[in-house]
Design a protein around this motif. Structure first.
Motif, short mmCIF file in Angstrom:
data_model
loop_
_atom_site.label_atom_id
_atom_site.label_comp_id
_atom_site.label_asym_id
_atom_site.label_seq_id
_atom_site.Cartn_x
_atom_site.Cartn_y
_atom_site.Cartn_z
N ASP A 129 22.67 72.85 25.04
CA ASP A 129 21.55 73.58 24.62
C ASP A 129 21.78 74.89 25.38
O ASP A 129 21.68 75.05 26.36
CB ASP A 129 20.43 72.91 25.17
CG ASP A 129 18.98 73.48 24.67
OD1 ASP A 129 18.94 74.62 24.04
OD2 ASP A 129 18.00 73.10 24.99
N PRO A 130 21.82 75.89 24.26
CA PRO A 130 22.22 77.11 24.65
C PRO A 130 20.98 77.63 25.46
O PRO A 130 21.07 78.66 26.21
CB PRO A 130 22.50 78.25 23.45
CG PRO A 130 23.14 77.08 22.39
CD PRO A 130 22.12 75.90 22.79
N LEU A 153 30.57 78.96 26.67
CA LEU A 153 29.52 78.73 27.71
C LEU A 153 30.26 78.95 28.95
O LEU A 153 31.49 78.76 29.20
CB LEU A 153 29.14 77.15 27.69
CG LEU A 153 30.22 76.17 28.05
CD1 LEU A 153 29.80 75.72 29.55
CD2 LEU A 153 30.04 75.03 27.17
N PRO A 154 29.38 79.40 29.76
CA PRO A 154 29.69 80.14 31.36
C PRO A 154 29.97 78.70 32.08
O PRO A 154 29.44 77.85 32.13
CB PRO A 154 28.70 80.99 31.94
CG PRO A 154 27.48 80.01 31.08
CD PRO A 154 27.86 79.84 29.74
N VAL A 155 31.37 78.68 32.65
CA VAL A 155 31.73 77.54 33.65
C VAL A 155 31.49 78.04 35.06
O VAL A 155 31.00 77.25 36.10
CB VAL A 155 33.23 77.29 33.33
CG1 VAL A 155 33.71 76.12 34.49
CG2 VAL A 155 33.58 76.70 32.09
N LYS A 156 32.01 79.44 35.43
CA LYS A 156 31.68 79.75 36.77
C LYS A 156 31.21 81.16 36.61
O LYS A 156 31.88 81.99 35.70
CB LYS A 156 33.07 79.64 37.46
CG LYS A 156 33.01 80.17 38.71
CD LYS A 156 34.40 80.24 39.57
CE LYS A 156 35.16 81.08 39.24
NZ LYS A 156 36.39 81.06 40.09
N THR A 157 30.25 81.58 37.27
CA THR A 157 29.72 83.13 37.21
C THR A 157 29.86 83.64 38.49
O THR A 157 29.81 83.09 39.55
CB THR A 157 28.22 83.02 36.92
OG1 THR A 157 27.59 82.35 37.56
CG2 THR A 157 28.07 82.41 35.43
N GLY A 158 29.83 85.16 38.53
CA GLY A 158 29.89 85.73 39.81
C GLY A 158 29.23 87.04 39.73
O GLY A 158 28.73 87.52 38.66
N ALA A 321 28.85 71.74 30.38
CA ALA A 321 27.28 72.14 30.22
C ALA A 321 26.41 71.30 30.92
O ALA A 321 25.23 71.68 31.06
CB ALA A 321 27.20 72.32 28.76
N ASP A 322 26.65 70.19 31.40
CA ASP A 322 25.69 69.21 32.09
C ASP A 322 25.27 69.87 33.39
O ASP A 322 25.95 70.36 34.25
CB ASP A 322 26.54 67.85 32.34
CG ASP A 322 25.58 66.82 33.01
OD1 ASP A 322 24.45 67.00 33.48
OD2 ASP A 322 25.83 65.77 32.46
N GLU A 335 18.78 74.81 34.52
CA GLU A 335 18.51 73.74 34.53
C GLU A 335 18.99 72.79 35.92
O GLU A 335 18.76 71.80 36.35
CB GLU A 335 18.86 72.61 33.51
CG GLU A 335 18.12 73.07 32.28
CD GLU A 335 16.80 73.05 32.20
OE1 GLU A 335 16.31 72.07 32.89
OE2 GLU A 335 16.04 73.89 31.66
N ALA A 336 20.28 73.79 36.41
CA ALA A 336 20.89 73.07 37.66
C ALA A 336 20.03 73.25 38.97
O ALA A 336 19.33 74.09 39.08
CB ALA A 336 22.22 73.76 37.74
N ALA A 337 20.13 72.14 39.69
CA ALA A 337 19.34 72.19 40.81
C ALA A 337 20.13 72.74 41.81
O ALA A 337 21.37 72.86 41.95
CB ALA A 337 19.19 70.78 41.27
#
Length: 412
Positions: A129-130, A153-158, A321-322, A335-337
Motif C-alpha cells: 500500500d503506497p 519502495l524505500p528499503v532504507k532511508t537517511g 514493505a511489511d 505504519e512501522a512502530a
C-alpha cells in the motif's frame, strides 16, 4: 583372531582403538545430520530470488541477519545476494546481457525512472500500500504508453541537511572558517558525492523547496543565479582552491574520523561516529544567506524495484514493505512502530524522516539521470581545485541537463 597371508605366514589384524571409533562415530553422526538438513532444506525451499544492492561489510551483515535470514526462514525462499560498490555499472551490464537480478536496490529514483521509461521495471501495484509512505517515497509514475504505476519502495532511508559537532552549538558565524570542516570526497566510483550534497543543501536552504525541485527535475538551468550562488557559497565555506587542504580532501574517504573541534556536513549514517558526546543542528542554522523557506530536510533512500516477476520475487517485495520487517537503520513506512531501543538521536532522526508535515526533499543528484549525476560528481571535484572556472563547469552540466517529472519534495 588370526589370518593367513599369501606367503603362508600368520599376522595379527589390528583392532581400531576406542578413541578412533569414537571420533569416527561423531563424524558419521555430523555428516548424517548435514545430509538430513540439506535434504530438508531442498525439500522445503520453494524457490530462489536474486537481489542486487550496494551494501557491504557491516551494513551487508546487518541486512542479511535482520532481513534476509528471517525471510528465508519464514517463506523457505533462498535469497542470493550480490553486493557491489559499482552498482550502476553492474546493473547496466546485467541488463545489456539480458540477465538482470530479480530485485535490485538502488539509491534514489533518478536511475530507476529511466529504467521504467524503457519498460525494464515491473509495476509493484497490489504488492503493498503506497499510502503507508509519503508520496515522494513511493510515487505513482506515469510512463508514456503504460499509464501510472508504482515502481519502487524505500528499503532504507537517511536524513541529510545535518551538521555534526561536539562542544558548543555552531552557527553561521562560528562555522564560517574552512579549517573547521571535515572534508572527504573519495568514494570509489562515486567520488564527489559529499560535495554534491553540499551544493544541493545550500540551494535548498537559500532558495527553498520549489526552486530546488525544479532544478532537480532539470526545469531550472544550471546557469541560473540561484544555482550559481549555491556553488560559490559552497566554495567559500569549505575553502575551494588549489591549496593543500583541498588536495588532501580529494583523496580522503568520506568516512574518515573527524579531528576534535571539527564540524561535519554529513547524513544520519554518521550518527555512531559522533556518539555519545556529539549532536547535530539543521544545516539551515549555519548556511549563509538561508532564505525564508529554509528548514526543509534533504533526504536519501535505497529503493527496491522488481525486474523479473516471479512469486518468490513478489513475496520479497511484500516482505520489504511489511511494517513489521526489521529494516536497517531508518524506515519511511508510517505504519512501522518506533524502536523502543533507539537512543534520543535515533528517535529524533526517525521522526524527521516520517513525521507528517515535516518538509523533505530527495537528494537532488539521486533524482537526476545517471549521466547528469555522474557529471555533477566530477564537476564538484574540479570546482574544488579551480573555483574560478565555475562558468565552465556549469556550462558542461547545462549540456547534459534533462527535463523530467518526479516528486522530489514532500511532507510539508
Amino acid at each position: 583372531m588370526r589370518t593367513e597371508t599369501s606367503t603362508g605366514t600368520s599376522t595379527a589384524r589390528r583392532r581400531p582403538r576406542p578413541r578412533t571409533l569414537a571420533v569416527l562415530v561423531v563424524c558419521l553422526v555430523l555428516l548424517g545430520a548435514g545430509v538430513v538438513a540439506g535434504v530438508r532444506w531442498a525439500r522445503e525451499a520453494t524457490g530462489t530470488v536474486t537481489l542486487l544492492a550496494n551494501w557491504s561489510g557491516a551494513e551487508r551483515e546487518q541486512f542479511e541477519e535482520n532481513v534476509i535470514e528471517p525471510f528465508e526462514e519464514k517463506y523457505r525462499i533462498d535469497v542470493v545476494y550480490q553486493g557491489s560498490s559499482a552498482l550502476s555499472q553492474v546493473l547496466a551490464a546485467d541488463m545489456a546481457a539480458g540477465n538482470p537480478p530479480d530485485v535490485a536496490v538502488l539509491p534514489g529514483p533518478g536511475e530507476l525512472l529511466s529504467y521504467a521509461a524503457d519498460g525494464r521495471l515491473q509495476p509493484l501495484d497490489g504488492l503493498f500500500d503506497p499510502r503507508q509512505y509519503d508520496g515522494m517515497w513511493a510515487p505513482e509514475v506515469t510512463v508514456p504508453g503504460r499509464g501510472g504505476h508504482t515502481y519502487w519502495l524505500p528499503v532504507k532511508t537517511g536524513l541529510k541537511s545535518m551538521v555534526w559537532y561536539r562542544g558548543d552549538r555552531p552557527d553561521v558565524r562560528s562555522a564560517g572558517k574552512p579549517e573547521r570542516w571535515c572534508l572527504g570526497m573519495e568514494s570509489g566510483a562515486t567520488s564527489g558525492w559529499p560535495g554534491t550534497d553540499w551544493v544541493e543543501d545550500i540551494l535548498l536552504q537559500q532558495a527553498g523547496p520549489r526552486v530546488y525541485e525544479n532544478w532537480a527535475n532539470g526545469k531550472l538551468p544550471w546557469t541560473d543565479d540561484a544555482v550559481r550562488k549555491a556553488w560559490t557559497t559552497f566554495g567559500e565555506v569549505v575553502g575551494a582552491g588549489g591549496n593543500r587542504r583541498v588536495q588532501q580532501a580529494l583523496t580522503t574517504g568520506f568516512g574518515v574520523r573527524c579531528a576534535p573541534g571539527r564540524l561535519e556536513h554529513q547524513g544520519s549514517f554518521r550518527a555512531a561516529h559522533w556518539q555519545p558526546m556529539g549532536d547535530y543542528v539543521h544545516s539551515a542554522e549555519i548556511i549563509p544567506d538561508a532564505g525564508p523557506d529554509a528548514g526543509a530536510w534533504e533526504v536519501s533512500g535505497d529503493l527496491a524495484t522488481l525486474l523479473n516477476p516471479s512469486p518468490e520475487a513478489e513475496q520479497l517485495i511484500r516482505y520489504l514493505a511489511d511494517p513489521d520487517t526489521a529494516l536497517p537503520e531508518y524506515t519511511a513506512n508510517k505504519e512501522a512502530a518506533p524502536d523502543g531501543g533507539q537512543d534520543s538521536t535515533a528517535r529524533k532522526i526517525g521522526e524527521s524522516l516520517r513525521k507528517p508535515g515535516e518538509p523533505r526533499c530527495w537528494d537532488a543528484s539521486d533524482t537526476m539521470p545517471r549521466t547528469t549525476r555522474d557529471a555533477f560528481h566530477q564537476a564538484v571535484l574540479r570546482f574544488l581545485v579551480a573555483p574560478k572556472q565555475l562558468n565552465a563547469r556549469l556550462t558542461e552540466l547545462e549540456a547534459v541537463r534533462t527535463v523530467q517529472d518526479l516528486p522530489v519534495c514532500g511532507g510539508g
